[in-house]
Design a protein around this motif. Structure first.
Motif, PDB file in Angstrom:
ATOM      1  N   GLN A 124     -10.488   2.794   7.123  1.00 13.80           N
ATOM      2  CA  GLN A 124     -11.335   2.557   5.955  1.00 13.80           C
ATOM      3  C   GLN A 124     -10.569   1.727   4.939  1.00 13.80           C
ATOM      4  O   GLN A 124      -9.331   1.741   4.919  1.00 13.80           O
ATOM      5  CB  GLN A 124     -11.760   3.890   5.332  1.00 13.80           C
ATOM      6  N   ALA A 125     -11.275   1.031   4.076  1.00 18.05           N
ATOM      7  CA  ALA A 125     -10.633   0.295   2.984  1.00 18.05           C
ATOM      8  C   ALA A 125      -9.809   1.267   2.163  1.00 18.05           C
ATOM      9  O   ALA A 125     -10.263   2.360   1.837  1.00 18.05           O
ATOM     10  CB  ALA A 125     -11.689  -0.372   2.112  1.00 18.05           C
ATOM     11  N   GLY A 126      -8.584   0.893   1.877  1.00 21.65           N
ATOM     12  CA  GLY A 126      -7.706   1.730   1.065  1.00 21.65           C
ATOM     13  C   GLY A 126      -6.878   2.729   1.848  1.00 21.65           C
ATOM     14  O   GLY A 126      -6.025   3.401   1.283  1.00 21.65           O
ATOM     15  N   GLU A 127      -7.087   2.826   3.166  1.00 19.74           N
ATOM     16  CA  GLU A 127      -6.308   3.755   3.991  1.00 19.74           C
ATOM     17  C   GLU A 127      -4.916   3.176   4.243  1.00 19.74           C
ATOM     18  O   GLU A 127      -4.766   1.995   4.546  1.00 19.74           O
ATOM     19  CB  GLU A 127      -7.034   3.969   5.320  1.00 19.74           C
ATOM     20  N   VAL A 128      -3.886   3.992   4.125  1.00 17.67           N
ATOM     21  CA  VAL A 128      -2.509   3.542   4.334  1.00 17.67           C
ATOM     22  C   VAL A 128      -2.318   3.180   5.804  1.00 17.67           C
ATOM     23  O   VAL A 128      -2.631   3.966   6.703  1.00 17.67           O
ATOM     24  CB  VAL A 128      -1.493   4.619   3.911  1.00 17.67           C
ATOM     25  N   ILE A 129      -1.809   1.958   6.030  1.00 13.91           N
ATOM     26  CA  ILE A 129      -1.577   1.473   7.394  1.00 13.91           C
ATOM     27  C   ILE A 129      -0.105   1.171   7.650  1.00 13.91           C
ATOM     28  O   ILE A 129       0.277   0.831   8.762  1.00 13.91           O
ATOM     29  CB  ILE A 129      -2.425   0.216   7.689  1.00 13.91           C
ATOM     30  N   GLY A 130       0.718   1.253   6.614  1.00 11.37           N
ATOM     31  CA  GLY A 130       2.139   0.957   6.761  1.00 11.37           C
ATOM     32  C   GLY A 130       2.821   0.989   5.411  1.00 11.37           C
ATOM     33  O   GLY A 130       2.209   1.352   4.396  1.00 11.37           O
ATOM     34  N   TYR A 131       4.090   0.575   5.438  1.00 11.56           N
ATOM     35  CA  TYR A 131       4.901   0.587   4.221  1.00 11.56           C
ATOM     36  C   TYR A 131       5.686  -0.711   4.123  1.00 11.56           C
ATOM     37  O   TYR A 131       6.222  -1.208   5.121  1.00 11.56           O
ATOM     38  CB  TYR A 131       5.843   1.795   4.227  1.00 11.56           C
ATOM     39  N   GLU A 132       5.730  -1.246   2.911  1.00 12.81           N
ATOM     40  CA  GLU A 132       6.435  -2.507   2.682  1.00 12.81           C
ATOM     41  C   GLU A 132       7.857  -2.411   3.204  1.00 12.81           C
ATOM     42  O   GLU A 132       8.545  -1.417   2.995  1.00 12.81           O
ATOM     43  CB  GLU A 132       6.456  -2.815   1.182  1.00 12.81           C
ATOM     44  N   GLY A 133       8.256  -3.465   3.911  1.00 12.04           N
ATOM     45  CA  GLY A 133       9.596  -3.496   4.468  1.00 12.04           C
ATOM     46  C   GLY A 133      10.216  -4.872   4.353  1.00 12.04           C
ATOM     47  O   GLY A 133       9.790  -5.698   3.535  1.00 12.04           O
ATOM     48  N   ASN A 134      11.186  -5.118   5.200  1.00  9.27           N
ATOM     49  CA  ASN A 134      11.934  -6.370   5.163  1.00  9.27           C
ATOM     50  C   ASN A 134      12.265  -6.793   6.592  1.00  9.27           C
ATOM     51  O   ASN A 134      13.366  -7.226   6.872  1.00  9.27           O
ATOM     52  CB  ASN A 134      13.207  -6.172   4.330  1.00  9.27           C
TER      53      ASN A 134
END
Length: 167
Positions: free
Chosen positions: A131-141
């Protein structure tokens, strides 16, 4: 090599979209707008760039095909709109230093790509609805990167498009 990896990834994503489309899990058209996937500052806009590692495109010597967003390392990245996860993993098309990416199909012709994420197992898994706004990951490098950020890309009818056009 990176070109062959890019072709394999595109073929895999195309196959996954076709499978989900045949099951009625992806609409043929997207009716709606997208949301920003993460708060933060824009560190690189869509379009011509002075960074030499970007390939040429759209009449530019170096073309950036996404919007780069910077926030504190590890900030949650959210789906820009409802859709199906069609890929979650390493993008070997980036060469020897691949980025971790998530690709969501919002319709047959609209995809969003989220790159440079922290590597982890996707909680939803490929083929899962988000759904829109669902967490799909985390900012990385991960991958070819100048620091922690999200490389947010939109593919529309097979071509890169400015994400701002869908907000």
């Amino acid at each position: 090599n990176a070109a062959a990896a890019k072709r394999r990834l595109q073929a895999r994503i195309h196959t996954l979209i076709a499978q989900q489309l045949s099951k009625g899990n992806i609409p043929s058209q997207y009716n709606g707008t997208l949301r920003w996937p993460m708060g933060g500052s824009i560190s690189g806009d869509y379009g011509c760039s002075s960074l030499e590692w970007y390939p040429p495109g759209n009449g530019c010597a170096n073309f950036h095909n996404a919007i780069d967003i910077v926030a504190p390392y590890g900030t949650a990245v959210k789906a820009s709109g409802p859709g199906r996860v069609v890929y979650c993993g390493w993008n070997y098309a980036d060469g020897a230093d691949p980025a971790w990416i998530v690709v969501i199909a919002h319709s047959e012709s609209l995809q969003t790509w989220y790159a440079h994420l922290q590597a982890y197992q996707c909680p939803q898994g490929e083929g899962s609805s988000v759904q829109a706004g669902e967490v799909i990951g985390y900012e990385g490098n991960t991958g070819k990167s100048t620091g922690a950020h999200l490389h947010w890309m939109v593919l529309f009818n097979g071509d890169y498009a400015n994400p701002r056009l869908f907000l």
